[in-house]
Design a protein around this motif. Sequence first.
Motif: not given
Length: 294
Positions: A5-29
């Motif tokens: 993209g043009l800059s890093n003004k927006i970015y996504w991260t992983i919420e509620d670490l760690p990620v548990i396999y076969e459960r839900n994971v949330t990314l936040f932009c």
Amino acid sequence: MALAGLSNKIYWTIEDLPVIYERNVTLFCNTSAVGSQKTTWMKQSNVILHHGISFQPDKYSGKEENDGSSLIIMNVTKSDFNTSYTCLSDVYSFEAVLEINSSILICLPQSTNNSLTIIGRDIMVHLNLNRFFPVPKCQTMFNGDILITNQQESVHMTNRFYHGTINITSQSAADLCGGNLTVLCLFGSLYSEAFETITLQSCNHGTKFPEHSFGVGRTISVCMLCVILCVLMIYILVKYRCKLQQKTDCQEESQSLNEVKPLENGHQIEVKIINTIICRFKCFQFDDKVLRTK
């Protein structure tokens, strides 16, 4: 992670670490730097969420928030990792790869035939584990106190996941009775899982607890024992009922034979006397077997 993209003004991260396999994971932009623009999510080059509307509702969901947008990936599996996710807002975008590594991903094991043995103050635990990541560090706790533990593992990796056995030995400074004994395993640095907690009986009359089995094996053993006991009880009741009926019939037949009229001819009396002797012999034989059984 790769930035696009043009800059890093927006970015996504992983919420509620760690990620548990076969459960839900949330990314936040996070789009707070560019205002409240609507966000679009992409997996590689495919749009999966646009302004909060999912194109695969059984796999992805999300919502727009004041400072960004969330993407929920449901029941994450291997196909959801090692691939790029991109969030776009206005003329800005951010792309990064969701990787499988021990710092973010935990795969809890499928356990079978685990066992725990106590000899004096020594504890030996055998864990047979299938499909887990990463290799955990396991220990035992007695009444909340961590015991000194040595661990030995024999594992191999197949399709990015481990399989194998873990053996741990511990020693307690106090007698192992009248408290709770827990097997606890630490995955990575963020997540721990208690495999089993066993309540030990009090130390009365030198009571010993040589071995405890837990997991699927214990449940199956208890069920099999219940089935065997039920079948045995049914067999005993049916056999006793048959014997009781046989004795009752024999006694009735003997009683009827005792009522022979004196006017009957000699041949009839002789036959009935013989039948009476045979019937009474059967009853005597039945009583003798019952007495010897008791």
